[in-house]
Design an enzyme around this catalytic site. Structure first.
Site, mmCIF file in Angstrom:
data_model
loop_
_atom_site.group_PDB
_atom_site.id
_atom_site.type_symbol
_atom_site.label_atom_id
_atom_site.label_comp_id
_atom_site.label_asym_id
_atom_site.label_seq_id
_atom_site.Cartn_x
_atom_site.Cartn_y
_atom_site.Cartn_z
ATOM 1 C CE1 TYR A 190 0.747 0.545 4.517
ATOM 2 C CE2 TYR A 190 0.267 -1.782 4.294
ATOM 3 C CZ TYR A 190 0.783 -0.730 5.018
ATOM 4 O OH TYR A 190 1.359 -0.974 6.242
ATOM 5 C CG HIS B 138 5.289 2.128 2.272
ATOM 6 N ND1 HIS B 138 3.922 2.008 2.285
ATOM 7 C CD2 HIS B 138 5.645 2.431 3.545
ATOM 8 C CE1 HIS B 138 3.475 2.218 3.507
ATOM 9 N NE2 HIS B 138 4.496 2.465 4.290
#
Length: 170
Positions: free
Chosen positions: A98, A148
């Site tokens: 995400y 990430h």
């Protein structure tokens, strides 16, 4: 964003906070007048916010969280999970699990502000990613988690700067 302090770092980050983006595990107390922008990654995050402003019942999500939080109850915004999915699908093209809270805040700003200036994103002169306020014994660890995609996010911000959508200050 998150646990980032401003006190002692005003020369680099400024002295005014209008919106503070966080999720339960990164929550801090806020000064009056600051918008708390909750980034809910799971349903329990919404329950935590209610609890942290009232009963203090929720003290643990996947790790210990603040039982209570000081925030102006009239200045709370909650990022719609659909917006998070939109960022993950359209902006980061599903790189990483995400997007980072920083990128979420940046995309929010692009959608709501007429002018956006970006400070503090990216790697240091040695190529290490870390938070400006932390002494980090493993600054390259950000790359290894896969949570990430720091390199992809960096390139995205640089592209936005080239296109004139943001002013990017390294």
């Amino acid at each position: 964003m998150n646990k980032a302090p401003t006190a002692g770092f005003e020369e680099d980050v400024g002295a005014k906070t209008t919106h503070h983006f966080m999720y339960p595990e990164s929550a801090i107390n806020l000064n009056p007048g600051v918008h708390l922008v909750l980034v809910p990654f799971k349903p329990l995050d919404l329950e935590w916010l209610t609890s942290a402003l009232s009963s203090g019942d929720i003290q643990y999500t996947y790790e210990r969280v603040k039982q209570f939080i000081k925030a102006d109850k009239d200045k709370i915004l909650i990022v719609n999970p659909t917006f998070l999915k939109y960022i993950h699908d359209k902006w980061t093209k599903k790189h990483g699990k995400y997007p980072s809270t920083g990128l979420i805040a940046l995309i929010f700003a692009i959608h709501t502000c007429t002018q956006v200036s970006v400070f503090g994103f990216g790697a240091d002169s040695n190529g290490n990613w870390h938070h400006f306020w932390e002494e980090n014994d493993n600054p390259g660890g950000f790359h290894k988690t896969g949570v990430h995609d720091a390199v992809f996010e960096q390139r995205l911000i640089e592209r936005l700067a080239t296109e004139g959508k943001v002013a990017f200050y390294k």
